[in-house]
Structures are given as C-alpha cells and as structure tokens.
Enzyme design. Structure first.
Site, PDB file in Angstrom:
ATOM      1  N   ASP A 122       0.824  -1.214   0.000  1.00 49.11           N
ATOM      2  CA  ASP A 122       0.000   0.000   0.000  1.00 49.11           C
ATOM      3  C   ASP A 122       0.856   1.262   0.000  1.00 49.11           C
ATOM      4  O   ASP A 122       0.730   2.122   0.875  1.00 49.11           O
ATOM      5  CB  ASP A 122      -0.943   0.008   1.210  1.00 49.11           C
ATOM      6  CG  ASP A 122      -1.899  -1.165   1.224  1.00 49.11           C
ATOM      7  OD1 ASP A 122      -2.204  -1.687   0.141  1.00 49.11           O
ATOM      8  OD2 ASP A 122      -2.331  -1.570   2.316  1.00 49.11           O
TER       9      ASP A 122
ATOM     10  N   GLU B 287     -10.687   0.951  -4.993  1.00 50.36           N
ATOM     11  CA  GLU B 287     -10.261   1.397  -3.674  1.00 50.36           C
ATOM     12  C   GLU B 287      -8.826   1.930  -3.802  1.00 50.36           C
ATOM     13  O   GLU B 287      -8.305   2.083  -4.909  1.00 50.36           O
ATOM     14  CB  GLU B 287     -10.334   0.253  -2.640  1.00 50.36           C
ATOM     15  CG  GLU B 287      -9.491  -0.951  -2.943  1.00 50.36           C
ATOM     16  CD  GLU B 287      -9.716  -2.070  -1.946  1.00 50.36           C
ATOM     17  OE1 GLU B 287     -10.894  -2.370  -1.647  1.00 50.36           O
ATOM     18  OE2 GLU B 287      -8.724  -2.645  -1.454  1.00 50.36           O
TER      19      GLU B 287
END
Length: 527
Positions: free
Chosen positions: A51, A207
């Site tokens: 991430d 997302e």
C-alpha cells in the site's frame, strides 16, 4: 528512453567508483537494487512493503506503508533517489483502540493500520490513515521521525487519499472495493472536520485512491483488487466529470495499487504494488512518460509495463537498505524491528544486561497468542538469519526461539523440561482464518547439553521454502523438514513471512527469560 548501459558510462563514472567502495564496505544485504552502473533493478525493496504512498520534499523522497497490527505502527522510509531506502521512523509508538491491540481477549492480525496517505503541507508532514473499525486519523509532524500529533475525524474513510490543492484546500478521496463509489471529503483548515462529502465518480471495485494534480488536470489513481489492476481517471475539476482508463496490472505489467511522484527536475516517476505468492506485496518503481496528458508506465520503447531494469531517476546517491542485523548494543531497538502487537514493556529490556536483548516469557496458550514476539520483514530472494541465545534463564514451560510469523508459523524453540534439561523442539502452525481451527503439525526435537545455542532461519523466496536449524559448532543441523513460505491475504497476518523472535510460557509456574546476544543476517546461502 533506450537503455544501453554503455551510454551511461561517461555520465556516471565517478559515481561508479564511489559505489564500488560503498559496496565493499556494506553489510550483507538480501537484495541490492542499485546495480552500481547508473541503473537499478526492481523492486528497490525486495520485501513486503504494501500500500505505498510516496512523496517528494525538496530532494528527499518519503514512502509510507501499511503495518497492520505491528507495533510501532505506520512505517515511513526515506530515499534521495527512489532506489536506495532507509527506515526513517514510525508514526504510531503504540496502537490504540482496544485490548486486542495488546493481545488481550483476542488479536488484530490482518487488521490494524491500512493504506496510509502521506503529504507535506505548510512545513509539516501530514498523514491520513484508517485503523480497521475506527475513524480515520490525521497526524502531523515537523520531522518525519516525529513526534507526531494526531486527531480523529468523525467517520472512517477507507484507504484515504489525502490531497492539498494549490490554494491550500484539503480533501480526502475514498472508495471501498465492495462498492467502487469514489467520495470526496472536504476538510476545514484545521484538518479536524469534514465540511462536505460528495460522490464524484464510480469505478466498479475501486479502492486505494490517490489524488495528484499536474497542470490543469486532476488525476485519480485507484486499485481494483478483484483483478489486481489499476485505473487512472482525470478531470479538470475535483467534482468531475471524470474519464477513466485502465493502466497496469499485477499479472502482466507490474502492479496494481500506487500513483506517481514528481522529481525535482520536473520529471515524474511511478510506484505500484505487486502481489507475490511467497514474499507478500512488493513495491516497484518505474519511469513514466506522458501521452495526450495521460501518464504511461515504462518508456516509449516499452510502454505500459514496469521495467525489470531501468536508469536510476537520480544519479550519484550512496547505496542504502533498511537494517537487518542487530548486535543489541544500543539503548533502543533498530528501526527494522516491530512487535507482533503492542508489547508488554515490563517483559523485555535492553538495559538489564547491556549488549543483550532480554525477552521475559509472556503467558500464552500458544505461539499465535504470544505477546512480545519481535519481528522484522523477510527479505528476498534468499536470506539467512542466525540468532545467538543464552538459555540459562529459561524456566519450566518456557518456549523461546526463532521462527516465522505469517500464514505458516514455523519455529524452533528452546524448552526447559520439568527435570531441568534443555531441548529444542519444532512447531509448525498454519493459520486457516478466524472461523477455522489452525493446523498444527508435530515436529522433531533434539537434546541440548549447553545453555548457549545458535539458531538459524533460512528463507528462500524463489523456491518458497524455509528451513530451521541449530548450529553444532560450524555445522548446521536442520530440525524437521522444510516448510512453505506463503503470502495469503485471507489468512495469517496479511503480510509476507516475517522473522520472529519469541519467548512465552504455557504453564502456571514462574516464567523465565531468554537473552539474545545478536541477530545476524546474510544473503549468502549456507554451504
């Protein structure tokens, strides 16, 4: 840009000489992305750094990454060239929000801190992140190493994408993959209150939002986890209308979640996360070029994919990697270490026996629930970790040693028996998820006739196999069979296999302790 290495020689000759000297003096590293000739190989960090969010401040780059339940939480790294990285610090000294963060009444493996968004605004680092089950937090610091001051918003923004526009206005873009609606949250000047929430776009399954502005265009980057791909959207206003294209993906072109970062000279570079079945989620870096005001990963000669090898974006910087080995001779743990959950600080010490790490056995019914397990990331493609232990403080029922923490939890533990003898025992525990019992595989044991022992963990991420041994003099004696190295987001810790130093006691009597003299890392295969 073409990539003839010979053409680089005249431009980096001086850097080459310095790099050679630095290479000779560096400790062993599992993966050195800097090739020493003006080029680098992906990934710059061959370990589970998922991430990613990367920013530039002046000539410095900063990389924020997910840390889940690990404590301290929310790691930030620093680089001067996007290739050579060192750990700069952590935002959260401890995780807050309930007893499970202390491994009391349950655990938060696979939960905790997700998908941070890092920016620099008005002379401060600002980071937004959401802890699973809590509202989004925003933290600020003048120095990236902290201290950080934090506050919570009134809602949870999944994978928040923090953005400051040119007039200083602050926003968060957020979307969750089970839906895909992109919502834009407007923040007040203090960044403490949401003043408006507006649905601005829809991308099925989106997302991991990131917002960037270049020229007159706003760019929105989103991951599509269901197909491990990335989309790029652009608009002349944050509220849209947005147009969207497919960009790259993990299977064929190099990754799925990420965005772009500008260089001091005006060029742009891309960063993107790629899932690997053994080591976890790695982050690749790529040159990009612009075509009709769209960013394209790669080069005009090889567009649409992250290159395996490329010219470094910035030349002349020294070699660097996150630390791995530790002699435990400093007053604090190295930044490479993190506890499996918040530690019990009464149960470990670097001061009680200077030059040693003392782990006092914590009460637990097994490895998975043992607090104060000290971890660091597994390093690809191959790594070997040796740890020297003094077992003289072990009490009956203590299980202290070395292993892995992840989906497959394999360990070699020194055990004090009721009659005072010492043994080494293997365990392998495979986590099958919250609703399924773990699989426990019995392992062999070996008698010890001394209070000191050196244990070895080998992780071969090319073969996806690990091995545990103990050293009898210079000879390594494997204890049990090889075990699998597995990354699986559904089970385990949602991370690649981590090195684990552990010490716990499953009994009711007085718990003891183990003293760790050193942990030494090597990328050289044992003979």
């Amino acid at each position: 840009m073409k990539f003839p290495l010979a053409s680089l020689a005249s431009r980096v000759a001086l850097a080459l000489g310095a790099a050679g000297l630095l290479l000779a003096g560096l400790p062993a590293l599992a993966w050195q992305a800097d090739n020493g000739d003006g080029s680098y190989s992906n990934p710059p960090l061959n370990a589970d750094y998922p991430d990613p969010d990367v920013i530039r401040v002046g000539h410095d780059f900063y990389f924020a990454t997910t840390t889940f339940a690990n404590s301290p939480g929310l790691r930030i790294l620093h680089s001067r060239d996007l290739v050579n990285w060192r750990i700069a610090g952590h935002v959260l000294p401890r995780l807050e929000g309930g007893p499970a963060f202390d491994l009391t009444g349950g655990s938060v493996y696979r939960r905790g801190v997700f998908a941070p968004s890092l920016r620099f605004h008005d002379g401060e680092f600002v980071i937004a992140f959401t802890v699973v089950g809590q509202n989004t937090r925003i933290c600020r610091a003048v120095q990236v190493a902290g201290p950080w001051r934090c506050h919570s918003l009134d809602r949870a923004a999944f994978d928040p994408g923090l953005f400051f526009d040119r007039d200083g206005s602050a926003f968060i873009a957020t979307a969750i993959g089970s839906d895909g609606t992109v919502t834009l949250l407007s923040l007040d000047k203090s960044l403490s209150r949401v003043t408006e929430a507006r649905k601005v776009h829809y991308i099925p399954g989106a997302e991991g939002s990131k917002l960037i502005r270049r020229g007159d265009w706003y760019y929105l980057f989103n991951a599509i986890p269901r197909r491990l791909a990335m989309t790029i959207s652009r608009a002349k206003a944050l509220t849209g209308p947005w147009e969207t294209i497919n960009a790259i993906d993990t299977a064929t072109s190099g990754g799925h979640q990420g965005a772009i970062v500008d260089l001091a000279d005006g060029r742009w570079w891309g960063f993107v996360m790629q899932d690997k079945p053994a080591i976890g989620r790695i982050t690749n870096f790529s040159p990009i070029f612009w075509q009709d005001d769209w960013p394209v990963w790669g080069t005009p000669e090889a567009p649409g994919r992250v290159p395996a090898r490329a010219v470094k974006p910035v030349q002349g910087q020294p070699l660097a990697q996150p630390d791995t080995s530790d002699e435990f001779d400093r007053p604090q743990l190295g930044l490479q270490w993190a506890w499996n959950h918040n530690p019990d600080d009464t149960r470990w010490s670097l001061a009680e026996r200077p030059g040693w790490l003392r782990l006092k056995a914590t009460r637990a019914d097994g490895f998975w629930t043992a607090r104060n397990t000290l971890t660091q990331k597994g390093q690809g493609p191959y790594s070997r970790g040796d740890v020297r232990l003094d077992l003289s403080g072990l009490a009956a029922g203590d299980r202290c040693g070395l292993g892995t923490l992840g989906k497959v939890n394999a360990g070699i533990a020194a055990v004090r028996t009721e009659d005072g003898r010492l043994r080494l025992e293997r365990h392998t525990i495979i986590d099958n998820g919250d609703r399924q019992p773990a699989t426990t595989l019995p392992g062999p044991s070996a008698a010890l006739d001394a209070n000191g022992v050196t244990l070895r963990l080998e992780m071969d991420f090319v073969r996806a196999r690990g091995r545990l041994s103990w050293l009898d003099g210079e000879a390594a004696k494997p204890l049990g069979d090889e075990f699998e190295l597995i990354y699986d987001w559904r089970t385990g810790t949602f991370q690649g296999p981590q090195v684990a130093l552990f010490c716990f006691n499953t009994g009711t009597g007085k718990a003891g302790q183990v003293d760790v003299d050193w942990f030494r890392f090597s990328d050289k295969r044992a003979e």
